[in-house]
Write a protein that holds these residues in place. Structure first.
Motif, PDB file in Angstrom:
ATOM      1  N   ALA A  33      45.881  36.847  33.748  1.00 30.97           N
ATOM      2  CA  ALA A  33      44.464  37.157  33.875  1.00 30.97           C
ATOM      3  C   ALA A  33      44.201  37.972  34.970  1.00 30.97           C
ATOM      4  N   CYS A  34      44.914  37.445  36.369  1.00 28.73           N
ATOM      5  CA  CYS A  34      44.493  38.150  37.489  1.00 28.73           C
ATOM      6  C   CYS A  34      44.916  39.244  37.457  1.00 28.73           C
ATOM      7  N   VAL A  35      45.933  39.688  36.967  1.00 21.08           N
ATOM      8  CA  VAL A  35      46.639  41.154  36.981  1.00 21.08           C
ATOM      9  C   VAL A  35      45.812  41.918  36.175  1.00 21.08           C
ATOM     10  N   LEU A  36      45.249  41.509  34.925  1.00 17.49           N
ATOM     11  CA  LEU A  36      44.408  42.107  34.082  1.00 17.49           C
ATOM     12  C   LEU A  36      43.130  41.938  34.432  1.00 17.49           C
ATOM     13  N   HIS A  37      42.513  41.624  35.207  1.00 13.64           N
ATOM     14  CA  HIS A  37      41.117  41.203  35.455  1.00 13.64           C
ATOM     15  C   HIS A  37      40.179  42.430  35.462  1.00 13.64           C
ATOM     16  N   ASP A  38      40.586  43.556  35.796  1.00  5.98           N
ATOM     17  CA  ASP A  38      39.873  44.683  35.611  1.00  5.98           C
ATOM     18  C   ASP A  38      40.070  45.789  34.618  1.00  5.98           C
ATOM     19  N   VAL A  39      41.038  45.487  33.789  1.00  5.71           N
ATOM     20  CA  VAL A  39      41.002  46.396  32.747  1.00  5.71           C
ATOM     21  C   VAL A  39      39.897  46.726  31.674  1.00  5.71           C
ATOM     22  N   LEU A  40      39.226  45.765  31.508  1.00  4.61           N
ATOM     23  CA  LEU A  40      37.939  46.013  30.718  1.00  4.61           C
ATOM     24  C   LEU A  40      36.881  46.470  31.200  1.00  4.61           C
ATOM     25  N   HIS A  55      45.510  45.995  44.071  1.00  5.20           N
ATOM     26  CA  HIS A  55      44.576  45.104  44.277  1.00  5.20           C
ATOM     27  C   HIS A  55      44.848  44.165  43.110  1.00  5.20           C
ATOM     28  N   VAL A  56      45.029  44.312  42.146  1.00  6.91           N
ATOM     29  CA  VAL A  56      45.325  43.214  41.030  1.00  6.91           C
ATOM     30  C   VAL A  56      46.368  42.424  41.187  1.00  6.91           C
ATOM     31  N   ILE A  57      47.399  42.995  42.004  1.00 11.06           N
ATOM     32  CA  ILE A  57      48.696  42.303  42.344  1.00 11.06           C
ATOM     33  C   ILE A  57      48.271  41.213  43.379  1.00 11.06           C
ATOM     34  N   GLU A  58      47.656  41.829  44.386  1.00 10.38           N
ATOM     35  CA  GLU A  58      47.258  41.199  45.486  1.00 10.38           C
ATOM     36  C   GLU A  58      46.418  40.036  45.250  1.00 10.38           C
ATOM     37  N   VAL A  59      45.489  40.024  44.050  1.00  7.86           N
ATOM     38  CA  VAL A  59      44.561  38.944  43.528  1.00  7.86           C
ATOM     39  C   VAL A  59      45.446  37.885  42.936  1.00  7.86           C
ATOM     40  N   ALA A  60      46.533  38.394  42.143  1.00 11.07           N
ATOM     41  CA  ALA A  60      47.538  37.438  41.450  1.00 11.07           C
ATOM     42  C   ALA A  60      48.406  36.682  42.534  1.00 11.07           C
ATOM     43  N   ASP A  93      44.020  52.988  47.976  1.00 10.31           N
ATOM     44  CA  ASP A  93      45.510  52.443  47.341  1.00 10.31           C
ATOM     45  C   ASP A  93      45.541  52.688  45.957  1.00 10.31           C
ATOM     46  N   PRO A  94      46.612  52.664  45.272  1.00  7.56           N
ATOM     47  CA  PRO A  94      46.738  52.552  43.651  1.00  7.56           C
ATOM     48  C   PRO A  94      45.817  51.446  43.459  1.00  7.56           C
ATOM     49  N   TYR A  95      45.317  51.694  42.382  1.00 10.52           N
ATOM     50  CA  TYR A  95      44.266  50.431  41.901  1.00 10.52           C
ATOM     51  C   TYR A  95      45.367  49.073  41.679  1.00 10.52           C
TER      52      TYR A  95
END
Length: 200
Positions: free
Chosen positions: A54-61, A33-38, A28-30
């Motif tokens: 932060a949930c939406v951004l949690h993997d950007v780093l 995942h972050v939307i689902e977490v949020a 799936d588009p990455y």
């Protein structure tokens, strides 16, 4: 900044940062995942704007070239602090990375624990979506064992999410243990082989 503008700004930022990236499991588009977490965290803390961002951004780093300084400039200290707390140190791999995540989550506050709980739910449920021919039982077993350790230090924060994790983990465990029967090319008696999945 109120909840909706901050969440939408974070979503737009994450969508650009993760553009072209796909999850290794279900492809799936990455950003899904972050939307689902949020969404999961928002079901528990609907008014915590910094946490949902932060949930939406949690993997950007970890997954994109975005830096902590960029996040801090754009979203402030509160959001950035949560993202940093769920980001593994650069270069840390394997067992030390897994152990550090358990130990660090255990001493973090409620926002980080909620985020990690939702992240593990999303990851486990993604493994359940992998096509049988790509499913690596060994990798899934290893991931599930680790996920359970992380979730165990998050318990007491969100019973509904914990129950969802437990149900999904039980489903994944049954898939890992389920034998797959396939006939050999020679047409002889079918042999038993284990279903396999990609480790995350």
């Amino acid at each position: 900044m109120s909840l909706a503008p901050l969440a939408m700004e974070a979503l737009a930022f994450a969508a650009r940062a993760h553009s072209g990236q796909h999850r290794t499991g279900n492809r799936d588009p990455y950003v899904n995942h972050v939307i689902e977490v949020a969404q999961m965290v928002a079901s528990v803390e609907p008014d915590d704007a910094a946490l949902i961002a932060a949930c939406v951004l949690h993997d950007v780093l970890e997954e994109t070239p975005v830096t902590a300084d960029e996040l801090r400039t754009r979203f402030g200290n509160a959001v950035t602090a949560i993202v940093l707390d769920v980001t593994d140190p650069e270069g840390l791999k394997g067992r030390p990375r897994r152990q550090r995540q358990v130990d660090h989550t255990a001493v973090c506050g409620r926002p980080v624990r909620l985020l990690k709980l939702a992240d593990k739910i999303s990851n486990v449920e993604e493994l359940l979506d992998i096509a049988p021919e790509r499913f690596d039982a060994g990798g899934a077993h290893k991931y599930l064992k680790w996920a359970r350790r992380v979730v165990d230090v998050c318990r007491g924060e969100a019973p509904a999410l914990e129950a969802r994790f437990d149900a999904s983990a039980a489903r994944l465990e049954s898939v890992i243990e389920r034998p797959k029967v396939s006939a050999s090319s020679s047409g002889s008696v079918p042999r038993i082989q284990t279903e396999i999945t990609t480790e995350q």
